[in-house]
Design an enzyme around this catalytic site. Sequence first.
Site, PDB file in Angstrom:
ATOM      1  N   ASP A   1      67.531 -76.847  -8.871  1.00 10.93           N
ATOM      2  CA  ASP A   1      66.850 -75.542  -8.868  1.00 10.93           C
ATOM      3  C   ASP A   1      67.390 -74.639  -7.762  1.00 10.93           C
ATOM      4  O   ASP A   1      67.577 -73.433  -7.970  1.00 10.93           O
ATOM      5  CB  ASP A   1      65.333 -75.726  -8.678  1.00 10.93           C
ATOM      6  CG  ASP A   1      64.666 -76.299  -9.919  1.00 10.93           C
ATOM      7  OD1 ASP A   1      65.274 -76.253 -11.005  1.00 10.93           O
ATOM      8  OD2 ASP A   1      63.530 -76.792  -9.797  1.00 10.93           O
TER       9      ASP A   1
ATOM     10  N   TYR B   1      84.978 -96.053  -2.073  1.00  8.33           N
ATOM     11  CA  TYR B   1      85.033 -94.708  -1.475  1.00  8.33           C
ATOM     12  C   TYR B   1      86.209 -94.506  -0.508  1.00  8.33           C
ATOM     13  O   TYR B   1      86.335 -93.431   0.077  1.00  8.33           O
ATOM     14  CB  TYR B   1      83.709 -94.412  -0.758  1.00  8.33           C
ATOM     15  CG  TYR B   1      82.507 -94.516  -1.675  1.00  8.33           C
ATOM     16  CD1 TYR B   1      82.363 -93.654  -2.751  1.00  8.33           C
ATOM     17  CD2 TYR B   1      81.538 -95.498  -1.483  1.00  8.33           C
ATOM     18  CE1 TYR B   1      81.285 -93.759  -3.610  1.00  8.33           C
ATOM     19  CE2 TYR B   1      80.447 -95.611  -2.330  1.00  8.33           C
ATOM     20  CZ  TYR B   1      80.329 -94.741  -3.391  1.00  8.33           C
ATOM     21  OH  TYR B   1      79.254 -94.842  -4.247  1.00  8.33           O
TER      22      TYR B   1
ATOM     23  N   ASN C   1      78.816 -82.221  -2.411  1.00  8.77           N
ATOM     24  CA  ASN C   1      78.815 -83.598  -2.899  1.00  8.77           C
ATOM     25  C   ASN C   1      77.379 -84.092  -2.719  1.00  8.77           C
ATOM     26  O   ASN C   1      76.991 -84.504  -1.626  1.00  8.77           O
ATOM     27  CB  ASN C   1      79.794 -84.462  -2.100  1.00  8.77           C
ATOM     28  CG  ASN C   1      79.852 -85.887  -2.653  1.00  8.77           C
ATOM     29  OD1 ASN C   1      78.974 -86.302  -3.427  1.00  8.77           O
ATOM     30  ND2 ASN C   1      80.858 -86.639  -2.249  1.00  8.77           N
TER      31      ASN C   1
ATOM     32  N   HIS D   1      82.914 -85.119  -6.256  1.00 11.03           N
ATOM     33  CA  HIS D   1      82.659 -86.548  -6.054  1.00 11.03           C
ATOM     34  C   HIS D   1      83.980 -87.222  -5.695  1.00 11.03           C
ATOM     35  O   HIS D   1      84.997 -86.982  -6.359  1.00 11.03           O
ATOM     36  CB  HIS D   1      82.082 -87.197  -7.315  1.00 11.03           C
ATOM     37  CG  HIS D   1      80.752 -86.637  -7.680  1.00 11.03           C
ATOM     38  ND1 HIS D   1      79.589 -87.044  -7.056  1.00 11.03           N
ATOM     39  CD2 HIS D   1      80.399 -85.665  -8.548  1.00 11.03           C
ATOM     40  CE1 HIS D   1      78.572 -86.354  -7.554  1.00 11.03           C
ATOM     41  NE2 HIS D   1      79.039 -85.506  -8.457  1.00 11.03           N
ATOM     42  N   ILE D   2      83.925 -88.046  -4.681  1.00 13.22           N
ATOM     43  CA  ILE D   2      85.126 -88.746  -4.228  1.00 13.22           C
ATOM     44  C   ILE D   2      85.595 -89.728  -5.299  1.00 13.22           C
ATOM     45  O   ILE D   2      86.772 -89.816  -5.625  1.00 13.22           O
ATOM     46  CB  ILE D   2      84.816 -89.465  -2.907  1.00 13.22           C
ATOM     47  CG1 ILE D   2      84.595 -88.413  -1.810  1.00 13.22           C
ATOM     48  CG2 ILE D   2      85.925 -90.434  -2.512  1.00 13.22           C
ATOM     49  CD1 ILE D   2      83.918 -88.939  -0.568  1.00 13.22           C
ATOM     50  N   SER D   3      84.640 -90.473  -5.856  1.00 13.13           N
ATOM     51  CA  SER D   3      84.973 -91.437  -6.916  1.00 13.13           C
ATOM     52  C   SER D   3      84.842 -90.759  -8.281  1.00 13.13           C
ATOM     53  O   SER D   3      84.244 -89.685  -8.402  1.00 13.13           O
ATOM     54  CB  SER D   3      84.016 -92.631  -6.832  1.00 13.13           C
ATOM     55  OG  SER D   3      82.680 -92.202  -7.033  1.00 13.13           O
TER      56      SER D   3
END
Length: 145
Positions: A87, A23, A74, A100-102
């Site tokens: 939902d 990360y 995220n 998403h960072i990765s």
Amino acid sequence: MKRLMILNGPNLNLLGVREPHIYGTTTLAQIRESCEQHAKKLSLELSFHQSNHEGEIVDWIQSARQTADAIIINPAGYSFTSIAILDAIKAFEGLVVEVHISNIHARDEHHRHSKISSAATGVIAGLGPYGYIAAMDAVAQMKKG
Ligand code: CA2
């Protein structure tokens, strides 16, 4: 002025502190600071949150129906488990960008299939903390939200 809510899910408060090989070394406080600076440039009104609790994230998404035009989320570990967050996102009418960072698609099978993506307007993965900035540019440019 467009109103943007940025939401961060569980364990993202540990960014930069643990697992830097996955990360990176940037902390969530640093990401928040760069998002706040970028929001000023784009004339976006920004609120920025992190929670380790699914219900709190659902509450923020519900409140965004009145207080935000767009959400960047995220969902972290809840990406792969949370029908409740899915939902809540479905009930939000503005733009939703999942970040998403990765690169979750290059990871093990537990980290590959986000339940949230089907309800997101768009998904950014693998660009590191810059993914938040790219998502903010999309929010500023796009009509919905
Ligand atoms: O790449 C991302 O942004 C993720 O959403 C991060 C989640 C992971 O479950 C997703 O697959 C991808 C995990 C966030 C936990 O962050 C940590 C940071 C440092 C140490 C431990 C966890």
